[in-house]
Design a protein around this motif. Structure first.
Motif, mmCIF file in Angstrom:
data_model
loop_
_atom_site.group_PDB
_atom_site.id
_atom_site.type_symbol
_atom_site.label_atom_id
_atom_site.label_comp_id
_atom_site.label_asym_id
_atom_site.label_seq_id
_atom_site.Cartn_x
_atom_site.Cartn_y
_atom_site.Cartn_z
ATOM 1 N N TRP A 151 -34.254 -185.352 41.273
ATOM 2 C CA TRP A 151 -33.082 -185.054 41.428
ATOM 3 C C TRP A 151 -32.576 -184.738 43.137
ATOM 4 N N PRO A 152 -33.399 -183.888 43.590
ATOM 5 C CA PRO A 152 -33.098 -183.613 44.892
ATOM 6 C C PRO A 152 -33.350 -184.677 46.056
ATOM 7 N N LYS A 153 -33.974 -185.549 45.774
ATOM 8 C CA LYS A 153 -34.073 -187.037 46.541
ATOM 9 C C LYS A 153 -32.914 -187.837 46.447
ATOM 10 N N ALA A 154 -32.445 -187.944 45.212
ATOM 11 C CA ALA A 154 -31.455 -188.922 44.698
ATOM 12 C C ALA A 154 -30.127 -188.559 45.147
ATOM 13 N N LYS A 155 -29.907 -187.102 44.843
ATOM 14 C CA LYS A 155 -28.220 -186.785 44.881
ATOM 15 C C LYS A 155 -27.884 -186.997 46.250
ATOM 16 N N PRO A 156 -28.471 -186.806 47.476
ATOM 17 C CA PRO A 156 -27.891 -187.168 48.721
ATOM 18 C C PRO A 156 -27.350 -188.319 48.906
ATOM 19 N N ILE A 157 -28.366 -189.404 48.512
ATOM 20 C CA ILE A 157 -28.175 -190.753 48.471
ATOM 21 C C ILE A 157 -26.899 -191.137 47.523
ATOM 22 N N LEU A 158 -26.691 -190.573 46.601
ATOM 23 C CA LEU A 158 -25.387 -190.897 45.726
ATOM 24 C C LEU A 158 -24.353 -190.231 46.174
ATOM 25 N N GLU A 159 -24.287 -189.213 46.849
ATOM 26 C CA GLU A 159 -23.177 -188.527 47.405
ATOM 27 C C GLU A 159 -22.865 -189.542 48.805
ATOM 28 N N PHE A 160 -23.670 -190.049 49.322
ATOM 29 C CA PHE A 160 -23.316 -190.858 50.578
ATOM 30 C C PHE A 160 -22.731 -192.315 50.080
ATOM 31 N N ILE A 161 -23.350 -192.778 49.102
ATOM 32 C CA ILE A 161 -22.787 -193.838 48.329
ATOM 33 C C ILE A 161 -21.413 -193.722 47.928
ATOM 34 N N ALA A 162 -21.023 -192.546 47.303
ATOM 35 C CA ALA A 162 -20.004 -192.600 46.649
ATOM 36 C C ALA A 162 -18.794 -192.177 48.021
ATOM 37 N N ALA A 170 -16.066 -194.506 43.203
ATOM 38 C CA ALA A 170 -16.523 -193.447 43.644
ATOM 39 C C ALA A 170 -16.134 -192.112 42.808
ATOM 40 N N GLY A 171 -14.918 -192.093 42.292
ATOM 41 C CA GLY A 171 -14.769 -191.084 41.251
ATOM 42 C C GLY A 171 -15.372 -190.673 40.003
ATOM 43 N N VAL A 172 -16.220 -192.072 39.437
ATOM 44 C CA VAL A 172 -17.114 -191.941 38.364
ATOM 45 C C VAL A 172 -18.417 -191.508 38.902
ATOM 46 N N LEU A 173 -18.910 -191.976 40.347
ATOM 47 C CA LEU A 173 -20.038 -191.810 40.645
ATOM 48 C C LEU A 173 -20.126 -190.083 40.970
ATOM 49 N N THR A 174 -19.219 -189.489 41.569
ATOM 50 C CA THR A 174 -18.948 -188.281 41.621
ATOM 51 C C THR A 174 -18.920 -187.295 40.364
ATOM 52 N N GLY A 175 -18.490 -187.899 39.437
ATOM 53 C CA GLY A 175 -18.556 -187.401 37.909
ATOM 54 C C GLY A 175 -19.897 -187.176 37.643
ATOM 55 N N ILE A 189 -22.770 -187.413 39.416
ATOM 56 C CA ILE A 189 -23.418 -186.248 40.158
ATOM 57 C C ILE A 189 -23.488 -184.929 39.645
ATOM 58 N N LYS A 190 -22.139 -184.778 39.221
ATOM 59 C CA LYS A 190 -21.815 -183.232 38.686
ATOM 60 C C LYS A 190 -22.535 -183.188 37.413
ATOM 61 N N VAL A 191 -22.693 -184.242 36.678
ATOM 62 C CA VAL A 191 -23.576 -184.395 35.239
ATOM 63 C C VAL A 191 -25.185 -183.965 35.775
ATOM 64 N N GLY A 192 -25.436 -184.687 36.534
ATOM 65 C CA GLY A 192 -26.929 -184.229 37.197
ATOM 66 C C GLY A 192 -27.028 -183.035 37.743
ATOM 67 N N ASP A 193 -26.050 -182.265 38.353
ATOM 68 C CA ASP A 193 -26.123 -180.899 38.923
ATOM 69 C C ASP A 193 -26.258 -180.062 37.516
ATOM 70 N N GLN A 194 -25.498 -180.523 36.832
ATOM 71 C CA GLN A 194 -25.579 -179.428 35.527
ATOM 72 C C GLN A 194 -26.880 -179.777 34.662
ATOM 73 N N VAL A 195 -27.415 -181.085 34.578
ATOM 74 C CA VAL A 195 -28.817 -181.114 33.943
ATOM 75 C C VAL A 195 -29.695 -180.337 34.730
#
Length: 84
Positions: free
Chosen positions: A40-51, A65-70, A72-78
C-alpha cells in the motif's frame, strides 16, 4: 458476500501477484494482510497521481478520478485496520 479488510487485502495481493509475479515472488506464502501493508505505501502515491491526471480527460475522466479517489480511501481504511 461479506467484504472485510482481510478479504480486500487478499484481493489486492492476488491482483499484484497476477499482474507482477516478480514483485509477489518474495512475498509468496505470506499473510495477504501483512503483504498489503508492504504494498500500500508504494501503490498509494501512484494511484493519487493517476487520479489527478485522469481528471483532465474529457468525458468520463472526472468520474473515473472520483471513483479512484474513493478506492484510495478504502485502501487507507484497510491500512488503518490491518497495518501497525
Amino acid at each position: 458476500m461479506t467484504i472485510d479488510a482481510n478479504s480486500i487485502a487478499a484481493d489486492i495481493f492476488a491482483g499484484v501477484a497476477e499482474k507482477s509475479p516478480g514483485d509477489a515472488q518474495p512475498l509468496g506464502g505470506a499473510n495477504p494482510a501483512t503483504e498489503f501493508c508492504k504494498i500500500w505505501p508504494k501503490a498509494k502515491p501512484i494511484l493519487e497521481f493517476i487520479a489527478g491526471l485522469i481528471t483532465f480527460i474529457p468525458g468520463g475522466g472526472p468520474i473515473a478520478a472520483g471513483v479512484l479517489t474513493g478506492l484510495i480511501k478504502v485502501g487507507d481504511q484497510v491500512s488503518a485496520q490491518l497495518c501497525p
